[in-house]
Scaffold this active site. Sequence first.
Site, mmCIF file in Angstrom:
data_model
loop_
_atom_site.group_PDB
_atom_site.id
_atom_site.type_symbol
_atom_site.label_atom_id
_atom_site.label_comp_id
_atom_site.label_asym_id
_atom_site.label_seq_id
_atom_site.Cartn_x
_atom_site.Cartn_y
_atom_site.Cartn_z
ATOM 1 N N LEU A 134 0.840 -1.201 0.000
ATOM 2 C CA LEU A 134 0.000 0.000 0.000
ATOM 3 C C LEU A 134 0.874 1.250 0.000
ATOM 4 C CD1 LEU A 134 -2.629 1.642 0.433
ATOM 5 C CD2 LEU A 134 -2.409 1.152 2.887
ATOM 6 N N ASP A 135 1.637 1.422 1.056
ATOM 7 C CA ASP A 135 2.559 2.549 1.202
ATOM 8 C C ASP A 135 3.814 2.011 1.885
ATOM 9 O OD1 ASP A 135 3.959 4.843 1.818
ATOM 10 O OD2 ASP A 135 2.488 5.613 3.249
#
Length: 384
Positions: A130-131
């Site tokens: 995701l990040d």
Amino acid sequence: MSDALAASGTVHWIGAGLSTGSGLAALCDAADRVRLWHRTEERAARSLEGLGLTGRAEPRAYTLAALTAELAPGDVVVSMLPAPEHAPLLAACVARGAHFACSSYVSEAVLDQVPEATAAGVVVLTEAGLDPGLDHLFAQGLIARAREEIGSEAAAEVSLTSYCGGIPAVPNDFKYRFSWAPAGVLNALRSPARYIEDGAETTALRPWEVTRPHVVDGEPFEVYPNRDSVPFLDQYGLPPAWKPQTFIRGTLRLAGWLDAWQPVFEELRQGDDRRIAALAQELAARYPTTDADRDRVVLAVSLDVRDSSGRTWSGRYSLDMEGDAEESAMARCVSRTLALGVRRILGGGLPPGLNRAAETAARSEEWLTELAEDGIDFTLRTGG
């Protein structure tokens, strides 16, 4: 450069923590054989049962030695372990001719092994969650569109912000829900953040002290810079003629988080490593992640470009997802993005050596298209 070793069809998924979700099921569909490695075989079996994958993947008790003994050339090892454990895993992969994938940032210990991995035909996939991961895909996609509209040779001033956060779907007094290890959350806050603001490099020794309001789709949040944003200027391929006025990769929190966390910040200012480790345990006990509560993931990436003639271009990617009874939003975003990368390895679509989710604008578009089809919903808005 050597070709990547042909994938064997066997995937070893290491760890079944908070970020393991339906991406593992996707790999059970795509791979010939999947093994889930956990602290004990019993816990691995329970995790498979909870994911509805009993009989579709083989439970294993994880130790590095046990894993290494089962590795065969062309296998794929997916690490969901803490980042410090990636380097020993990668070393075992290189020695056995197995490919490696994780969702974490590239560490120096991993980078040191990339030349040997490349020579051995081993794919090393990182920053594919995701990040980091989806945020890279969004940024690359926006920059590619801006280049088409403004042109990469035109002098321009640029503002790029990328904020991501895992938060409670229903706000609580703490304004937070732990979606990864509390010790990791606290230690990230203790790390200085480097970013660009008003055209100059800036460093915040205590990132939370530069928390500011940020609005996403009309909803107020709080954001602060995280880690070192500056190297991503090159990684994202920002044209040399574009001068960044703002370039911040950071963390998003619910409005009111800064006030709610003041007692934690006092501990971070004064505590040593032992005290911070104890605080992490206390917070985990005080604010447990349960099956009843639901998480929410918000990711917002914005790019604004203005060239010397006054022409402007703006683009916004946003993702806002809530977890459900089957899976948290965090697990869905991380595991499905990572599984997409692993499927690329299985299909021979990645070269040997270091890879990230978003190496090129073309790859970013391909991945985003496939992720949208796989249930990762996001919105793109552009304008002049």
